[in-house]
Design a protein around this motif. Structure first.
Motif, short mmCIF file in Angstrom:
data_model
loop_
_atom_site.label_atom_id
_atom_site.label_comp_id
_atom_site.label_asym_id
_atom_site.label_seq_id
_atom_site.Cartn_x
_atom_site.Cartn_y
_atom_site.Cartn_z
N UNK A 1 0.83 -1.16 0.18
CA UNK A 1 0.07 0.06 0.02
C UNK A 1 0.89 1.25 0.00
N UNK A 2 0.82 2.09 -1.05
CA UNK A 2 1.55 3.51 -0.99
C UNK A 2 0.80 4.40 -0.44
N UNK A 3 1.44 5.27 0.49
CA UNK A 3 1.06 6.28 1.39
C UNK A 3 1.86 7.56 0.74
N UNK B 1 3.36 -8.77 3.28
CA UNK B 1 4.33 -9.94 3.35
C UNK B 1 3.56 -11.19 2.72
N UNK B 2 4.62 -11.73 2.03
CA UNK B 2 4.13 -13.22 1.41
C UNK B 2 3.14 -13.06 0.11
N UNK C 1 -6.12 -6.03 1.22
CA UNK C 1 -4.78 -5.34 1.44
C UNK C 1 -4.52 -4.77 2.75
N UNK C 2 -5.76 -3.89 3.31
CA UNK C 2 -5.55 -3.25 4.58
C UNK C 2 -5.21 -4.17 5.68
N UNK D 1 1.68 -4.40 6.57
CA UNK D 1 2.58 -4.30 7.70
C UNK D 1 2.19 -2.80 8.24
N UNK D 2 2.45 -2.59 9.37
CA UNK D 2 2.34 -1.14 9.92
C UNK D 2 3.64 -0.33 9.67
#
Length: 280
Positions: free
Chosen positions: A16-18, A26-27, A48-49, A53-54
């Motif tokens: 996810x791009x922010x 991952x994976x 996706x959300x 990963x955080x």
């Protein structure tokens, strides 16, 4: 949501791009994530959300997804139809006819084999003297032609080969590195109006701008759902399929691509897709 892929721990991984930051998933490649979302009958954005990963890191995007098929539409802007007819020396020929009539031009562009992502070289055919970029809005399709998101694409084309004879269209359009797209896939909830996008294109040679042009998708003569309906009529394309919606920016022979040129396509809602050109 802005989805795509990064190279993370030496593997292509969905993210996810922010802004300039990416949250790895991952994976999963984005292809893996999409197939899982379809099997679990959940939305791609929700999955996706849930899986992301955080951790955030500034990592550049790579090819957003490996499409199983790529299709492209032509003559969807009046400028493209008029230029192609002029190339063939006709005042109003079959390109204008296709632009005017209900059935659109749709052709097979290839598979993931011919696709490159941001920063990767796009191809100039070794037997072409007039290869040009075609900046386009592209649509990522899932099962039954569902719109999963939008991205920028470059339908790189050997114009002189098609100009010699329209039956040479596949050789003009389908070859190594003839399609770039990215930098990300923007989901429909974030890009609600695909007919209000200003697309710009530049070609830079030796540090100087050789060409610059722009067009608004408000000038797209066909609805995206109409293009999808014709594409999938008696032709159930697999998920994921990328559909290019046509170009309204015409690069003439004076600005034909040369090795080392850098083509940059941008739109505020999606980002920037930049590729150097190389002979293939």
């Amino acid at each position: 949501m802005r989805l795509g892929q990064i190279r993370w721990r030496n593997e292509p991984v969905a993210a996810i791009f922010e802004g300039r930051l990416a949250r790895p998933i991952p994976d999963h490649s984005l292809f893996d994530l999409l197939r899982r979302a379809e099997l679990e009958k959940t939305s791609l954005a929700d999955l996706a959300a849930e899986q992301a990963s955080a951790h955030k890191e500034e990592i550049p995007p790579i090819l957003p997804i490996s499409p199983r098929e790529v299709w492209a539409c032509g003559c969807t802007y009046e400028s493209s139809a008029a230029f192609r007819d002029a190339e063939h020396g006709t005042r109003e020929g079959f390109y204008a006819y296709v632009h005017r009539e209900p059935r659109p031009e749709i052709f097979f562009k290839g598979t993931a084999r011919v696709c490159v992502g941001p920063g990767q070289p796009i191809g100039i055919r070794s037997d072409s003297k007039f290869t040009a970029p075609e900046p386009e809005l592209a649509v990522l399709l899932g099962q039954k032609g569902k719109v999963l998101g939008y991205t920028l694409a470059n339908d790189v084309s050997a114009w002189d080969i098609e100009r010699e004879n329209p039956l040479y269209l596949p050789q003009s359009k389908v070859y190594t590195a003839c399609c770039s797209f990215g930098p990300v896939i923007v989901t429909p909830d974030e890009l609600a109006d695909p007919y209000n996008i200003e697309i710009t294109c530049t070609i830079v040679r030796d540090g100087k701008t050789r060409f610059s042009g722009s067009v608004s998708t408000s000038r797209l003569a066909r609805r995206i759902e109409t293009l999808i309906e014709y594409l999938t009529r008696s032709n159930p394309v697999p998920s994921p399929t990328l559909m290019l919606t046509g170009t309204g920016i015409i690069v003439t022979e004076n600005d034909a691509l040369a090795p080392g040129d850098v083509v940059t396509i941008s739109a505020p809602q999606i980002g920037e897709l930049s590729n150097p050109a190389a002979v293939v």
